[in-house]
Write a protein that holds these residues in place. Structure first.
Motif, PDB file in Angstrom:
ATOM      1  N   GLU A 105      50.423 -12.463 -25.239  1.00  0.00           N
ATOM      2  CA  GLU A 105      49.795 -13.980 -24.905  1.00  0.00           C
ATOM      3  C   GLU A 105      48.655 -14.388 -25.613  1.00  0.00           C
ATOM      4  O   GLU A 105      47.806 -13.495 -26.097  1.00  0.00           O
ATOM      5  CB  GLU A 105      49.532 -14.032 -23.269  1.00  0.00           C
ATOM      6  CG  GLU A 105      50.700 -13.656 -22.299  1.00  0.00           C
ATOM      7  CD  GLU A 105      50.222 -13.865 -20.900  1.00  0.00           C
ATOM      8  OE1 GLU A 105      49.083 -14.028 -20.675  1.00  0.00           O
ATOM      9  OE2 GLU A 105      51.236 -13.627 -20.191  1.00  0.00           O
ATOM     10  N   ALA A 106      48.379 -15.559 -26.168  1.00  0.00           N
ATOM     11  CA  ALA A 106      47.483 -16.056 -26.644  1.00  0.00           C
ATOM     12  C   ALA A 106      46.101 -16.359 -26.089  1.00  0.00           C
ATOM     13  O   ALA A 106      46.244 -16.796 -24.946  1.00  0.00           O
ATOM     14  CB  ALA A 106      47.853 -17.250 -27.704  1.00  0.00           C
ATOM     15  N   GLY A 107      45.174 -16.110 -26.558  1.00  0.00           N
ATOM     16  CA  GLY A 107      43.758 -16.515 -26.154  1.00  0.00           C
ATOM     17  C   GLY A 107      43.352 -17.954 -26.679  1.00  0.00           C
ATOM     18  O   GLY A 107      44.197 -18.702 -27.206  1.00  0.00           O
ATOM     19  N   PRO A 108      42.029 -18.408 -26.421  1.00  0.00           N
ATOM     20  CA  PRO A 108      41.721 -19.599 -27.011  1.00  0.00           C
ATOM     21  C   PRO A 108      41.657 -19.901 -28.382  1.00  0.00           C
ATOM     22  O   PRO A 108      41.390 -18.813 -28.962  1.00  0.00           O
ATOM     23  CB  PRO A 108      40.303 -20.072 -26.390  1.00  0.00           C
ATOM     24  CG  PRO A 108      39.914 -18.487 -26.006  1.00  0.00           C
ATOM     25  CD  PRO A 108      40.911 -17.725 -25.675  1.00  0.00           C
ATOM     26  N   ILE A 109      41.715 -20.840 -29.000  1.00  0.00           N
ATOM     27  CA  ILE A 109      41.488 -21.281 -30.389  1.00  0.00           C
ATOM     28  C   ILE A 109      40.276 -20.838 -30.921  1.00  0.00           C
ATOM     29  O   ILE A 109      39.326 -21.516 -30.454  1.00  0.00           O
ATOM     30  CB  ILE A 109      41.904 -22.487 -31.093  1.00  0.00           C
ATOM     31  CG1 ILE A 109      43.748 -22.588 -30.777  1.00  0.00           C
ATOM     32  CG2 ILE A 109      41.826 -22.625 -32.382  1.00  0.00           C
ATOM     33  CD1 ILE A 109      44.323 -22.059 -31.596  1.00  0.00           C
ATOM     34  N   ASP A 110      40.129 -20.054 -31.881  1.00  0.00           N
ATOM     35  CA  ASP A 110      38.766 -19.957 -32.521  1.00  0.00           C
ATOM     36  C   ASP A 110      38.323 -20.676 -33.815  1.00  0.00           C
ATOM     37  O   ASP A 110      39.361 -20.436 -34.804  1.00  0.00           O
ATOM     38  CB  ASP A 110      38.447 -18.274 -32.717  1.00  0.00           C
ATOM     39  CG  ASP A 110      36.971 -17.852 -33.665  1.00  0.00           C
ATOM     40  OD1 ASP A 110      36.475 -18.974 -34.145  1.00  0.00           O
ATOM     41  OD2 ASP A 110      36.655 -16.774 -33.237  1.00  0.00           O
ATOM     42  N   ARG A 111      37.755 -21.604 -33.951  1.00  0.00           N
ATOM     43  CA  ARG A 111      37.690 -22.689 -34.856  1.00  0.00           C
ATOM     44  C   ARG A 111      37.211 -21.999 -36.123  1.00  0.00           C
ATOM     45  O   ARG A 111      37.668 -22.406 -37.406  1.00  0.00           O
ATOM     46  CB  ARG A 111      36.929 -23.569 -34.625  1.00  0.00           C
ATOM     47  CG  ARG A 111      37.223 -24.562 -33.327  1.00  0.00           C
ATOM     48  CD  ARG A 111      38.636 -25.386 -33.910  1.00  0.00           C
ATOM     49  NE  ARG A 111      39.286 -25.757 -32.801  1.00  0.00           N
ATOM     50  CZ  ARG A 111      40.667 -26.162 -32.794  1.00  0.00           C
ATOM     51  NH1 ARG A 111      41.231 -26.205 -33.804  1.00  0.00           N
ATOM     52  NH2 ARG A 111      41.104 -26.639 -31.775  1.00  0.00           N
ATOM     53  N   THR A 112      36.409 -21.050 -36.028  1.00  0.00           N
ATOM     54  CA  THR A 112      35.995 -20.407 -37.542  1.00  0.00           C
ATOM     55  C   THR A 112      36.952 -19.549 -38.141  1.00  0.00           C
ATOM     56  O   THR A 112      37.192 -19.698 -39.232  1.00  0.00           O
ATOM     57  CB  THR A 112      34.979 -19.205 -37.069  1.00  0.00           C
ATOM     58  OG1 THR A 112      33.590 -19.734 -36.446  1.00  0.00           O
ATOM     59  CG2 THR A 112      34.207 -18.419 -38.206  1.00  0.00           C
ATOM     60  N   GLU A 121      47.879 -20.093 -36.130  1.00  0.00           N
ATOM     61  CA  GLU A 121      47.358 -20.419 -34.824  1.00  0.00           C
ATOM     62  C   GLU A 121      47.385 -18.917 -34.151  1.00  0.00           C
ATOM     63  O   GLU A 121      46.306 -18.720 -33.647  1.00  0.00           O
ATOM     64  CB  GLU A 121      48.217 -21.335 -33.975  1.00  0.00           C
ATOM     65  CG  GLU A 121      48.281 -22.763 -34.228  1.00  0.00           C
ATOM     66  CD  GLU A 121      48.938 -23.687 -33.409  1.00  0.00           C
ATOM     67  OE1 GLU A 121      49.379 -22.845 -32.127  1.00  0.00           O
ATOM     68  OE2 GLU A 121      49.183 -24.720 -33.596  1.00  0.00           O
ATOM     69  N   PHE A 122      48.250 -17.950 -34.446  1.00  0.00           N
ATOM     70  CA  PHE A 122      48.588 -16.828 -33.923  1.00  0.00           C
ATOM     71  C   PHE A 122      47.229 -15.857 -34.299  1.00  0.00           C
ATOM     72  O   PHE A 122      46.877 -14.993 -33.762  1.00  0.00           O
ATOM     73  CB  PHE A 122      49.629 -16.291 -34.214  1.00  0.00           C
ATOM     74  CG  PHE A 122      50.978 -16.834 -33.620  1.00  0.00           C
ATOM     75  CD1 PHE A 122      50.818 -17.548 -32.372  1.00  0.00           C
ATOM     76  CD2 PHE A 122      52.085 -16.785 -34.055  1.00  0.00           C
ATOM     77  CE1 PHE A 122      52.034 -18.050 -31.805  1.00  0.00           C
ATOM     78  CE2 PHE A 122      53.314 -17.426 -33.621  1.00  0.00           C
ATOM     79  CZ  PHE A 122      53.116 -18.072 -32.434  1.00  0.00           C
ATOM     80  N   TYR A 123      46.553 -16.122 -35.652  1.00  0.00           N
ATOM     81  CA  TYR A 123      45.525 -15.616 -36.063  1.00  0.00           C
ATOM     82  C   TYR A 123      44.694 -16.089 -35.366  1.00  0.00           C
ATOM     83  O   TYR A 123      43.230 -15.473 -34.850  1.00  0.00           O
ATOM     84  CB  TYR A 123      45.363 -15.888 -37.660  1.00  0.00           C
ATOM     85  CG  TYR A 123      43.805 -15.281 -38.206  1.00  0.00           C
ATOM     86  CD1 TYR A 123      43.679 -13.971 -38.154  1.00  0.00           C
ATOM     87  CD2 TYR A 123      43.211 -16.170 -38.532  1.00  0.00           C
ATOM     88  CE1 TYR A 123      42.411 -13.535 -38.691  1.00  0.00           C
ATOM     89  CE2 TYR A 123      41.768 -15.649 -39.057  1.00  0.00           C
ATOM     90  CZ  TYR A 123      41.763 -14.537 -39.184  1.00  0.00           C
ATOM     91  OH  TYR A 123      40.359 -13.970 -39.818  1.00  0.00           O
ATOM     92  N   ALA A 124      44.179 -17.562 -35.232  1.00  0.00           N
ATOM     93  CA  ALA A 124      43.209 -18.027 -34.557  1.00  0.00           C
ATOM     94  C   ALA A 124      43.124 -18.049 -33.166  1.00  0.00           C
ATOM     95  O   ALA A 124      41.815 -17.790 -32.615  1.00  0.00           O
ATOM     96  CB  ALA A 124      43.113 -19.804 -35.133  1.00  0.00           C
ATOM     97  N   ASN A 125      43.834 -17.569 -32.491  1.00  0.00           N
ATOM     98  CA  ASN A 125      43.656 -17.061 -31.173  1.00  0.00           C
ATOM     99  C   ASN A 125      43.884 -16.017 -30.672  1.00  0.00           C
ATOM    100  O   ASN A 125      44.053 -15.377 -29.609  1.00  0.00           O
ATOM    101  CB  ASN A 125      45.105 -18.103 -30.243  1.00  0.00           C
ATOM    102  CG  ASN A 125      46.406 -17.804 -30.756  1.00  0.00           C
ATOM    103  OD1 ASN A 125      46.743 -16.562 -31.047  1.00  0.00           O
ATOM    104  ND2 ASN A 125      47.355 -18.539 -30.422  1.00  0.00           N
ATOM    105  N   GLY A 126      44.093 -15.054 -31.854  1.00  0.00           N
ATOM    106  CA  GLY A 126      43.824 -13.513 -31.433  1.00  0.00           C
ATOM    107  C   GLY A 126      45.050 -12.945 -31.164  1.00  0.00           C
ATOM    108  O   GLY A 126      45.313 -11.610 -30.976  1.00  0.00           O
ATOM    109  N   ALA A 127      46.267 -13.452 -31.383  1.00  0.00           N
ATOM    110  CA  ALA A 127      47.620 -13.048 -31.150  1.00  0.00           C
ATOM    111  C   ALA A 127      47.870 -11.762 -32.018  1.00  0.00           C
ATOM    112  O   ALA A 127      48.335 -10.984 -31.517  1.00  0.00           O
ATOM    113  CB  ALA A 127      48.666 -13.938 -31.054  1.00  0.00           C
TER     114      ALA A 127
END
Length: 503
Positions: free
Chosen positions: A285-292, A311-317
């Motif tokens: 499951e993905a977390g919130p998007i990290d804009r950095t 997106e999967f990198y940005a949300n920590g998946a």
């Protein structure tokens, strides 16, 4: 770590502290002499130096594995090789790799480890990504409009790059770094497929493809020692890889990224399939998007990847996938499955002036893409028109060649390069000239129905066919699921004012 697993090649005399060709972010990179040139690369990029039988010094970048049990592993094969027959040496290698010396750059079968080329301060430079080239160019870098996932051509068509003055090597091209762009001999043609032996019937073809896939996975496991994982869905490609990995008898696990576009089948079937195969499965499951992280991914890829993996990198998946793992991926299989036969009109000729416009129109490029996409298509078609023979006495349907030289070498390779940033690595198991040649030899009706995929699964792990492949869902539900992203794409396209650009 930005620009993880990337490389740069430039002439001697232009390195050293403060030089823009070896910037501060690459200060800890490895520097190698390749005879008149420097190769500098991230320490995490595997590089092997091998002396060939004729005295040619080769550098093999990335991961290549041998798929023919009768042939030696890549490093040993290079030690026995001669430069004039090198294309036969690597035709049975699978993986994501690049082979170079001071007179030639060869790409893997689909060009998944890229090579961008241009000039920085008047000097020729090669690099593995548009992101690295943009860093070297600095304020002179001129990006095109950002790409949108599944909107038009959502990659920069080769040989374009999305950067003014920077080109990208096609998988059917060999580049001579000792020559200047445009000079005779700078780019030469490489036939992408070897000839097939006569009498290759369907059962023999299935046996050869099975052997290649199983040998590739075993070789990968043996060569790297890194954790193997499979990103499992309800589709044909991952089912085939699951069967091949089980047949290879190597240790691996499976996972599925949870996201809003996931179909009910992609949610329900992977745990069942993993249970049938006797391996672990995890829904991530993905977390919130990290804009950095969004900005870092765009900088690392040079804006080349609009796929969900960013997106999967940005949300920590990706952080929840085993560290330093290699992800078995089937993105190359579509080369032989007639992927674009229903979208691109049949019978198009690369020499026809209207062909670029018809392909551009088939993707609704007028709505979503800058005209530099169209110009790059014209340049690619000119190359195809002058290099029709992909194997001795064999031409390739334009729609299949489009998949190989555009979708794989452009779209898929950008995804692969983006995943480098995570520390994980995608490995395209079918990215092998021998495998593609056999698959493309199958009758069109077999390829279009993916019958060979199903038959291969039955040969290797018949129990996996107890569950349906890509079961249909009601059309209305499918359209509703895609509606939010389609509205975002349309909003972005309508709000953009197009101007003609030079690729």
């Amino acid at each position: 770590m930005l620009h993880r697993r990337q490389f740069i090649v430039f002439r001697h005399g232009h390195g050293g502290h403060g030089n823009p060709l070896q910037p501060d972010w690459a200060s800890d990179w490895v520097v190698r002499d390749i005879g008149g040139f420097h190769l500098i690369h991230c320490p995490e990029l595997p590089v092997q130096r091998v002396l060939g039988a004729d005295g040619t010094v080769w550098h093999l970048l990335g991961i290549a594995v041998q798929t023919d049990p009768a042939r030696p592993d890549p490093a040993d094969a290079l030690a026995e090789s001669r430069a004039d027959t090198i294309t036969d040496t690597y035709r049975s290698w699978a993986g994501r790799w690049l082979l170079l010396n001071n007179r030639a750059v060869h790409l893997d079968a689909g060009g998944t480890l890229g090579c961008f080329y241009g000039e920085v301060d008047g000097e020729p430079v090669l690099a593995s990504s548009a992101g690295v080239m943009a860093e070297l160019l600095g304020d002179r870098a001129q990006f095109r409009r950002r790409l949108m996932h599944e909107a038009g051509l959502d990659w920069y068509p080769l040989p374009g790059s999305g950067l003014k003055g920077v080109r990208r090597l096609l998988p059917t091209q060999v580049l001579d770094p000792a020559r200047r762009p445009g000079e005779e001999g700078f780019l030469t043609f490489r036939r992408p497929f070897p000839p097939l032996l006569p009498g290759f019937d369907y059962e023999l073809a299935l046996g050869r493809m099975e052997s290649i896939l199983v040998s590739a996975i075993r070789g990968l496991h043996r060569a790297t020692g890194r954790p193997l994982v499979l990103q499992l869905t309800a589709g044909y490609d991952t089912r085939l890889l699951l069967a091949a990995a089980r047949k290879a008898e190597v240790s691996f696990s499976t996972f599925t990224f949870d996201h809003p576009d996931l179909t009910p089948a992609d949610r329900k079937l992977p745990p069942k399939l993993a249970l049938l195969a006797g391996v672990e499965h995890r829904m991530i499951e993905a977390g919130p998007i990290d804009r950095t992280r969004v900005r870092d991914h765009a900088r690392h890829t040079g804006g080349h990847s609009a796929a969900l993996d960013g997106e999967f990198y940005a949300n920590g998946a990706w952080d929840q996938v085993p560290a330093d793992s290699i992800v078995l991926h089937g993105g190359v299989f579509e080369v032989a499955r007639c992927f674009y036969w229903s979208q691109i009109p049949p019978g198009l000729e690369p020499s026809d002036e209207e062909t670029a416009a018809r392909i551009f129109g088939a993707f609704r490029g007028e709505l979503y893409n800058p005209l530099s996409h169209y110009d790059a298509l014209k340049e690619w078609l000119d190359w195809v028109a002058h290099t029709p023979e992909v194997a001795p006495d064999m031409t390739m349907d334009l729609r299949d060649r489009f998949y190989l030289e555009q979708r794989v070498a452009g779209w898929l390779s950008a995804i692969d390069q983006g995943v480098d940033l995570t520390g994980r690595q995608l490995f395209q198991v079918g990215n092998c000239q021998d495998f593609m040649a056999v698959a493309l030899s199958l009758p069109v009706e077999v390829r279009r129905a993916s019958r060979h995929h199903a038959d291969l699964v039955r040969r290797m792990a018949p129990e996996l066919m107890r569950e349906p492949i890509n079961p249909r869902q009601p059309a209305v539900l499918n359209q509703l699921r895609k509606l939010p992203r389609r509205l975002n794409k349309l909003r972005s396209a309508l709000g953009h004012h197009w101007t003609r650009e030079t690729a």
